[in-house]
Design a protein around this motif. Structure first.
Motif, PDB file in Angstrom:
ATOM      1  N   ARG A   6      -3.662  -5.381  -8.375  1.00  8.88           N
ATOM      2  CA  ARG A   6      -2.755  -6.065  -7.480  1.00  8.88           C
ATOM      3  C   ARG A   6      -2.562  -5.232  -6.211  1.00  8.88           C
ATOM      4  NH1 ARG A   6       0.382 -10.320  -9.083  1.00  8.88           N
ATOM      5  NH2 ARG A   6       0.090 -10.034 -11.309  1.00  8.88           N
ATOM      6  N   GLY A  37       0.114   7.995 -11.953  1.00 14.44           N
ATOM      7  CA  GLY A  37       0.374   6.586 -12.226  1.00 14.44           C
ATOM      8  C   GLY A  37       0.231   5.653 -11.042  1.00 14.44           C
ATOM      9  N   GLY A  39      -2.495   4.729  -9.569  1.00 14.62           N
ATOM     10  CA  GLY A  39      -3.649   3.831  -9.657  1.00 14.62           C
ATOM     11  C   GLY A  39      -4.967   4.425  -9.194  1.00 14.62           C
ATOM     12  N   LYS A  40      -5.092   5.749  -9.233  1.00 12.22           N
ATOM     13  CA  LYS A  40      -6.353   6.391  -8.847  1.00 12.22           C
ATOM     14  C   LYS A  40      -7.453   6.058  -9.842  1.00 12.22           C
ATOM     15  CE  LYS A  40      -4.348  10.391  -9.108  1.00 12.22           C
ATOM     16  NZ  LYS A  40      -2.988   9.925  -9.411  1.00 12.22           N
ATOM     17  N   THR A  41      -7.145   6.230 -11.131  1.00 10.98           N
ATOM     18  CA  THR A  41      -8.143   5.941 -12.157  1.00 10.98           C
ATOM     19  C   THR A  41      -8.543   4.471 -12.111  1.00 10.98           C
ATOM     20  OG1 THR A  41      -7.303   7.717 -13.560  1.00 10.98           O
ATOM     21  CG2 THR A  41      -8.597   6.000 -14.638  1.00 10.98           C
ATOM     22  N   ALA A  42      -7.565   3.594 -11.898  1.00 12.21           N
ATOM     23  CA  ALA A  42      -7.863   2.159 -11.836  1.00 12.21           C
ATOM     24  C   ALA A  42      -8.842   1.871 -10.702  1.00 12.21           C
ATOM     25  CB  ALA A  42      -6.565   1.370 -11.639  1.00 12.21           C
ATOM     26  N   ARG A 166      -4.465  14.310  -8.243  1.00 12.36           N
ATOM     27  CA  ARG A 166      -3.021  14.101  -8.154  1.00 12.36           C
ATOM     28  C   ARG A 166      -2.414  14.839  -6.980  1.00 12.36           C
ATOM     29  NH1 ARG A 166      -0.095  14.630 -13.887  1.00 12.36           N
ATOM     30  NH2 ARG A 166      -0.898  12.685 -14.725  1.00 12.36           N
TER      31      ARG A 166
HETATM   32  N1  LIG Z   1      -3.067  -2.195  -8.407  1.00 12.33           N
HETATM   33  C1  LIG Z   1      -2.761  -2.301  -9.699  1.00 12.33           C
HETATM   34  N2  LIG Z   1      -2.457  -3.495 -10.260  1.00 12.33           N
HETATM   35  C2  LIG Z   1      -2.147  -3.576 -11.557  1.00 12.33           C
HETATM   36  N3  LIG Z   1      -2.122  -2.537 -12.403  1.00 12.33           N
HETATM   37  C3  LIG Z   1      -2.426  -1.319 -11.917  1.00 12.33           C
HETATM   38  C4  LIG Z   1      -2.749  -1.141 -10.548  1.00 12.33           C
HETATM   39  N4  LIG Z   1      -2.992   0.170 -10.345  1.00 12.33           N
HETATM   40  C5  LIG Z   1      -2.831   0.775 -11.514  1.00 12.33           C
HETATM   41  N5  LIG Z   1      -2.489  -0.108 -12.474  1.00 12.33           N
HETATM   42  C6  LIG Z   1      -2.181   0.235 -13.870  1.00 12.33           C
HETATM   43  O1  LIG Z   1      -1.180   1.248 -13.825  1.00 12.33           O
HETATM   44  C7  LIG Z   1      -1.414   2.263 -14.779  1.00 12.33           C
HETATM   45  C8  LIG Z   1      -1.562   3.595 -14.102  1.00 12.33           C
HETATM   46  O2  LIG Z   1      -2.706   3.602 -13.273  1.00 12.33           O
HETATM   47  P1  LIG Z   1      -3.760   4.810 -13.283  1.00 12.33           P
HETATM   48  O3  LIG Z   1      -3.978   5.311 -14.648  1.00 12.33           O
HETATM   49  O4  LIG Z   1      -4.940   4.367 -12.519  1.00 12.33           O
HETATM   50  O5  LIG Z   1      -2.958   5.924 -12.464  1.00 12.33           O
HETATM   51  P2  LIG Z   1      -3.482   7.340 -11.968  1.00 12.33           P
HETATM   52  O6  LIG Z   1      -3.212   7.405 -10.515  1.00 12.33           O
HETATM   53  O7  LIG Z   1      -4.875   7.557 -12.396  1.00 12.33           O
HETATM   54  O8  LIG Z   1      -2.488   8.337 -12.714  1.00 12.33           O
HETATM   55  P3  LIG Z   1      -2.745   9.840 -13.229  1.00 12.33           P
HETATM   56  O9  LIG Z   1      -2.543  10.749 -12.047  1.00 12.33           O
HETATM   57  O10 LIG Z   1      -1.693  10.064 -14.264  1.00 12.33           O
HETATM   58  O11 LIG Z   1      -4.121   9.909 -13.769  1.00 12.33           O
HETATM   59  C9  LIG Z   1      -2.641   1.814 -15.533  1.00 12.33           C
HETATM   60  O12 LIG Z   1      -2.214   1.113 -16.678  1.00 12.33           O
HETATM   61  C10 LIG Z   1      -3.336   0.881 -14.575  1.00 12.33           C
HETATM   62  O13 LIG Z   1      -4.121  -0.069 -15.237  1.00 12.33           O
END
Ligand SMILES: Nc1ncnc2c1ncn2[C@@H]1O[C@H](COP(=O)(O)OP(=O)(O)OP(=O)(O)O)[C@@H](O)[C@H]1O
Ligand SMILES: [Mg+2]
Length: 361
Positions: A6, A37, A39-42, A166
């Motif tokens: 999103r 959290g 959304g980097k991994t996403a 991060r």
């Molecule tokens: N744009 C988005 N729309 C919907 N869900 C999302 C979106 N971005 C991230 N998410 C969801 O939010 C959660 C956290 O995202 P993610 O794991 O990618 O964070 P991160 O930045 O990698 O965090 P970390 O630093 O802890 O690794 C996951 O469940 C992911 O699927």
């Protein structure tokens, strides 16, 4: 699996462009930076899926392996080892030693760097290569140094090198490389994501407050409502079950809260169980508890909360950490004070709810 993100069109377009460039023969480097959290991994998943037709090599830093030299690099290069034979002998030797495939003295960093660059170039010459390295803040130091070296020298090998890292707190990692800041979702996207996990009966102010406090952080938006009862969502925190919630982050906040003076913890707890962010009400309740405004200072200095025209927690997990770590008696005292200062005519439900939580049993 297709990822539906999103509110990330801009970021996805940036990754699409990167992939187009690499398919056209250029090399590209990008560091996705943002808080836990966000959304980097996403986004890295999105990239890996979009690049599925190409060769994708992946690695991730692991907190417990940051002391193990070359562990990240070794993971990334494992699928490329068939190209090792094409490298000049000293490079081949250096990489083999670094990865523990051959014995010998620790290899020269420069030669390992050139070897990795050569390995990427050999692979890219056959088919575009997309390297995805997540959690770069936990890479072992050698891997980080080598990958930074390689990233600075990539040019036209059909190689993408994309990291997730991060921030804040790890800015020195992969310093100077092109970055894409991954920030919170817009209010509208955040509200839509929150609504997708919320039940129907939610006080609009509680919902708006969650959106404001999360600053659009997707993890917080998805996790926070999970453990909340309908009453908590209608009125705010205050249930009884100590359900685990995004443990790691919350534990960290819990430690920071525990280090604060007692009166400051009372300020945090009172703000945590007062779901609307009504500052005058908060001060009235604290006054009843014999706690002055100055007590908020250490919590603000620690970056856990901002008390302006509204109360804003740094992260919703600060709020839940404050609430969960409080002794039951203290929690009852705070609810009682909030009940006392809540207008019985205007907010009878909320007052009754605080009173219920102020009662023993
Ligand atoms: N744009 C988005 N729309 C919907 N869900 C999302 C979106 N971005 C991230 N998410 C969801 O939010 C959660 C956290 O995202 P993610 O794991 O990618 O964070 P991160 O930045 O990698 O965090 P970390 O630093 O802890 O690794 C996951 O469940 C992911 O699927
Ligand atoms: Mg991640």
């Amino acid at each position: 699996m297709e990822t539906l993100l999103r509110g990330r069109r801009r970021e996805q377009e940036e990754l699409d462009r990167l992939l187009r460039d690499v398919r056209a023969g250029q090399s590209r480097v990008l560091v996705l930076r943002g808080e836990a959290g966000t959304g980097k991994t996403a986004l890295l998943e999105y990239l890996a899926e979009t690049a599925a037709g190409e060769r994708v090599a992946r690695a991730a830093g692991v907190e417990s392996e940051t002391e193990i030299a070359y562990s990240g690099l070794q993971q990334l290069c494992a699928p490329l080892l068939p190209y090792l034979d094409r490298l000049p002998e000293p490079q081949r030797q250096a990489l083999a030693t670094g990865f523990g495939l051959a014995g010998g003295d620790p290899p020269d960093t420069l030669i390992v760097g050139l070897a990795v660059l050569g390995l990427f170039a050999e692979a890219g010459a056959e088919q575009p290569l997309v390297c995805v390295v997540d959690d770069a803040q936990w890479l072992d130091r050698m891997s980080e140094v080598i990958l930074t070296f390689v990233a600075r020298r990539l040019d036209a090998e059909s190689v993408a090198l994309v990291f997730g890292a991060r921030s804040p707190g790890h800015e020195q990692i992969l310093g100077g490389l092109p970055e894409l800041l991954v920030e919170g979702l817009s209010d509208a996207d955040a509200r839509a994501l929150l609504d997708s996990v919320l039940p129907d009966r939610v006080d609009a102010r509680v919902r708006d407050r969650i959106v404001a406090e999360t600053r659009g952080n997707p993890l917080a938006l998805l996790e926070l409502p999970r453990d909340l009862s309908p009453a908590e969502l209608a009125f705010g925190f205050g249930g009884s079950g100590p359900a685990p919630l995004a443990g790691r982050v919350e534990d960290e906040f819990g430690r920071r809260i525990a280090a604060l003076p007692g009166e400051t913890r009372t300020v945090l707890l009172t703000a945590a169980v007062e779901p609307v962010g009504d500052v005058p009400l908060l001060w009235r309740a604290l006054d009843r508890l014999g706690v002055g405004m100055h007590a908020a200072g250490p919590a603000e200095t620690a970056g856990l909360v901002e008390i302006g025209t509204r109360v804003r927690f740094r992260h919703p997990l600060v709020r839940s950490a404050a609430w969960r770590s409080a002794p039951r008696a203290e929690l009852r005292r705070v609810h009682a004070a909030l009940a006392d200062v809540t207008d019985p005519a205007q907010e009878p439900d909320r007052r009754a709810w605080h009173r219920a939580h102020a009662a023993v049993g």
